[in-house]
Design an enzyme around this catalytic site. Sequence first.
Site: not given
Length: 451
Positions: A207, A259, A385
């Site tokens: 992502h 992801d 992330s």
Amino acid sequence: MTDQKRGNPTKLKDIIEKLDKYKYSDKGEKTGTNIRNAYEKILESISLEEAHNKVDFDETQHVIIMFTDGIYNSGGNPKGIVGQIREKVIRDKKDREKYLDLYAFGVGEDIEKEKMDEWVSKRDTNEKYFFILPNMEEVEETLDKMLDEGTSMALCGLYKSYSDSELKSSMRLTYPWLIKIVITYNGNTANCIGSLVTPRFILTAAHCFRFDDVNDQIKLEALNSKDIQIPGVEKFYLHEKFNTTKKQDKGITEFYEYDVALIQLTEGVKISPDLRTICVPCTEEAHAALQLPASEASCAKHREMLLDSDLMNAHFITHDALTSKKPKQQVLIKQNQWRDDCIEQTTKILNVEKEKAEEMFTDKFLCTGGETPNFIDDISCKGDSGGPLVVEKNRLFQVGIISWGLKDICEDEMEKVDGRDFHIHLFDPEVQNFLQKYLGDEEIDTPLNFF
């Protein structure tokens, strides 16, 4: 080491404990130094290895490191035994010289340089095998220099602990695989973290990217030190099943299964104590780091070793680690009955039914966060992330990738107990297939060897 291969790991633990307690200076005024006998014990050990499995023996790289002043008063000159070790491993074959590394550290003020020089490797390389040091305090720094293993993947997950004063003066972290990823598009910037998993590849979250991103928009830098140069981006790969809109028909606006992404560098980085790879489970490299016998080489065994508790100790590193007061974030991976807590909290925070929460939080994720007896997990923040969720077993192993969370509360310590983070599960078979497709590609230098 031979006891370990005979299936008695408790003895290995005892040996490590003895080594931890051993002090080089404890010999005091004792006499009777017998260096020849030390090499005889080594010859005996490798002879047992050869007798046990000749095929494995021929594929094993033997590394012998001797710490001594070179002075002996019993046993005689070990030169002859060293010669027998050379013959045992190399057998007068030029192409087998690479399978034996003989190092010697001359420690102290009075060193028998000429004698010790006869006990080390003499290969036609630029590598140094004989070191003279005034004391044991300088050995650690020298060993760090020796651990520049180039393209070797055998030493994944190793890290060096720095004191607070060293951290402040050098601005170095203890985790040399962390890479900061900055992606710029249309004037906007996205920040993520990745982990170096081979000298050529960085593992991160899908992502962080858009499918139409171009390589020039992606900038990389080592989180460990701004002085380390990271090569440019050659390609990046997103998992083919990553699709945030997959479950929109079920009222889930963003869905994060698969992801996971890989960044391929234009060239391999130079491995050093300040920049090296983390261990990836289900590989031979991780298997060696776990110190498991070859007969137990399987993904199931690695999962058993690395996720062996309903509340598994783990941690991740924040994106602003060099300036943060607390770069290491401690968490517990919730499994089995504790996993239900993550479902319940998802229904509460997002105000959804249990069935919808289960659609969002599938078994392809690991969950951390919240409160357990006597412990409150840390929570990831914006910019974390793609970073690795790691477990320590001898070395550090990546078991997850930071993907998504219930809400952004990292600035509010009082609300931390409400947060939950979800991480891509590296043991998921389809994630493993994606990793093997690229990291195991023998056409690209330094591939990993997957089971």
